[in-house]
Write a protein that holds these residues in place. Structure first.
Motif, mmCIF file in Angstrom:
data_model
loop_
_atom_site.group_PDB
_atom_site.id
_atom_site.type_symbol
_atom_site.label_atom_id
_atom_site.label_comp_id
_atom_site.label_asym_id
_atom_site.label_seq_id
_atom_site.Cartn_x
_atom_site.Cartn_y
_atom_site.Cartn_z
ATOM 1 N N ARG A 109 0.800 -1.252 0.107
ATOM 2 C CA ARG A 109 0.129 0.102 0.086
ATOM 3 C C ARG A 109 0.895 1.271 0.068
ATOM 4 N N PRO A 116 -3.340 4.259 -6.718
ATOM 5 C CA PRO A 116 -3.919 2.944 -6.188
ATOM 6 C C PRO A 116 -4.509 2.388 -7.325
ATOM 7 N N GLU A 117 -4.156 1.209 -7.343
ATOM 8 C CA GLU A 117 -5.029 0.027 -8.473
ATOM 9 C C GLU A 117 -6.289 -0.166 -8.138
ATOM 10 N N PRO A 118 -6.819 -0.553 -8.993
ATOM 11 C CA PRO A 118 -8.502 -0.645 -8.672
ATOM 12 C C PRO A 118 -8.601 -1.917 -7.689
ATOM 13 N N ARG A 119 -9.615 -1.730 -6.962
ATOM 14 C CA ARG A 119 -9.974 -2.861 -5.790
ATOM 15 C C ARG A 119 -10.293 -4.247 -6.486
ATOM 16 N N LEU A 122 -6.844 -5.657 -7.317
ATOM 17 C CA LEU A 122 -6.136 -6.223 -6.236
ATOM 18 C C LEU A 122 -6.738 -7.265 -5.541
ATOM 19 N N THR A 123 -8.158 -7.347 -5.472
ATOM 20 C CA THR A 123 -8.869 -8.462 -4.904
ATOM 21 C C THR A 123 -8.537 -9.671 -5.670
ATOM 22 N N THR A 201 0.906 -8.516 -4.384
ATOM 23 C CA THR A 201 -0.385 -8.828 -3.860
ATOM 24 C C THR A 201 -0.616 -10.261 -4.012
#
Length: 422
Positions: A109, A116-119, A122-123, A201
């Motif tokens: 983070r 920031p990359e799209p959630r 990253l999920t 991640t």
């Protein structure tokens, strides 16, 4: 429009100078690119362009299916681990595994905080690492071990497993998830730093599940609680970033190719090349105690710590190169009237970002300033793709949408600052 509402804002000293080429040569030379839209005369119909239209519907559907698939695989792995350890042991081991996971995600983070990359992406990365990568390792690991035992006849199984099989299978399984993201998230996978974030991640997810298995195995060890504490300290506290470093090397290589606008064929070649340092680092890490050292602390302080420091230096260098590109591209918008020189510093210069955030928090406009900076950084890399000649078909519309997001964020900042002053 400047950010001087509420109280005077002192312009930060410029810390990033524009250059003909970014440091480290990560990005290729670019052409002038398409003209920048005029602030006074934006293209018709672009003012209402919503975030939901910033990428093709088909890509959104594909990404959604990938998320569902990765979640289902993780669910299957969770059932398998529960059967193997039992529910009570699983809860305990998962709680312990959350500690190194939190350390890794906090570090990732920090690297990703300004762009920031799209959630969703990253999920998917986490789910792939924690589920699919582990499933592939469990299924193919014994097969690859058997093949290596034939090819390395006479080599101890204690060496074949951790030194050869684990690096080969685990890095390929994790790396495949990073490759999928590089192919499916091209509008957000802009360069080496993004590659490091996505790869890290994936690796953090894999390490989370692997730690649960290691902790569960330690519970049944004759050493009892002492054995569990030893494993937790060595894996969870001494080396939480191990997998992040290995797979991160692959992510950096893929990001370098993406930044240069190479086609899918080159990306597949980069995947094969990027696996080499990932596997080599993993082999060194696992085999150091077997081949090079007999004392853990000697190996840790003479090999693992210096390797970790080298990785930190590489990450800082990559972020510096990314900031230089951000400054270069946003300077074009500043020249066209979309940004003031002071706002350019706020978005692109480290000291400018810090000063801007401190001022914004003091006047109650922190969230708006964070969005202003994040939008500006993303805009810079959309412009970079447009200039490099490998933009997505919707990038011209996305460029205008982001410009209007900048204007909206600026209004929110000034309104918040004005309300606080009153």
């Amino acid at each position: 429009m400047s950010m001087n509402a509420g109280r005077p804002y002192s312009e930060p000293r410029r810390t990033v100078q524009p250059a003909a080429q970014p440091p480290l040569g990560m990005w290729q030379q670019v052409s002038p690119g398409p003209p920048i839209p005029s602030p006074a005369h934006p293209p018709p119909g672009m003012e209402s362009l919503g975030r939901e239209h910033s990428r093709p519907v088909r890509a959104a559907v594909v990404n959604g299916l990938l998320l569902v698939f990765a979640a289902l695989i993780l669910g299957g792995v969770a059932v398998l681990v529960t059967v193997q350890l039992g529910a009570a042991a699983l809860v305990l081991c998962a709680a312990l595994a959350l500690v190194p996971l939190a350390i890794c995600l906090a570090g990732i983070r920090w690297v990703d905080r300004w762009d920031p990359e799209p959630r969703g992406a990253l999920t998917f990365a986490f789910l792939w690492g924690a589920g699919m990568s582990v499933a592939v390792t469990l299924l193919l690991g014994p097969v690859v071990t058997a093949l290596l035992s034939v090819g390395l006849e006479g080599t101890s199984p204690d060496i074949i497993g951790p030194v050869f099989q684990a690096p080969l299978v685990e890095e390929a399984a994790k790396g495949l998830g990073v490759l999928i993201l590089a192919l499916s998230r091209r509008t957000h996978f802009d360069g080496p730093v993004d590659g490091m974030v996505y790869a890290g991640t994936v690796a953090a997810g894999f390490a989370f599940t692997e730690n649960i298995l290691y902790f569960g195995s330690a519970i049944t060890d004759p050493a009892g609680l002492g054995g569990l504490i030893t494993v937790f300290v060595m894996r969870g506290l001494f080396s939480p970033f191990a997998h992040v470093m290995f797979t991160g090397a692959l992510g950096v290589v893929l990001g370098m190719v993406v930044a240069k606008g190479r086609g899918k064929g080159r990306l597949l070649g980069a995947f094969a090349i990027g696996l080499l340092p990932a596997i080599a680092g993993h082999m060194l890490w696992n085999g150091g105690l077997v081949v090079l050292f007999t004392d853990f602390f000697s190996f840790y302080f003479l090999v693992q710590v210096p390797l970790f420091l080298v990785v930190i230096a590489v990450v800082l260098g990559l972020r510096r190169a990314e900031r230089a590109v951000t400054y270069q591209r946003l300077a074009e918008y500043s020249g066209a009237g979309w940004l003031t020189n002071q706002e350019l510093e706020m978005v692109a210069a480290p000291r400018g970002r810090s000063s801007a955030m401190a001022w914004a928090r003091a006047v109650g406009a922190g969230p708006g300033m964070k969005q202003f900076i994040n939008t500006g950084v993303r805009l810079a890399f959309v412009r970079q793709r447009l200039r490099a000649g490998h933009a997505a078909t919707h990038d011209p519309q996305l460029e205008v949408h982001l410009l209007h997001e900048l204007e909206a964020a600026r209004r929110r900042i000034l309104n918040a600052a004005s309300a606080r002053r009153v």
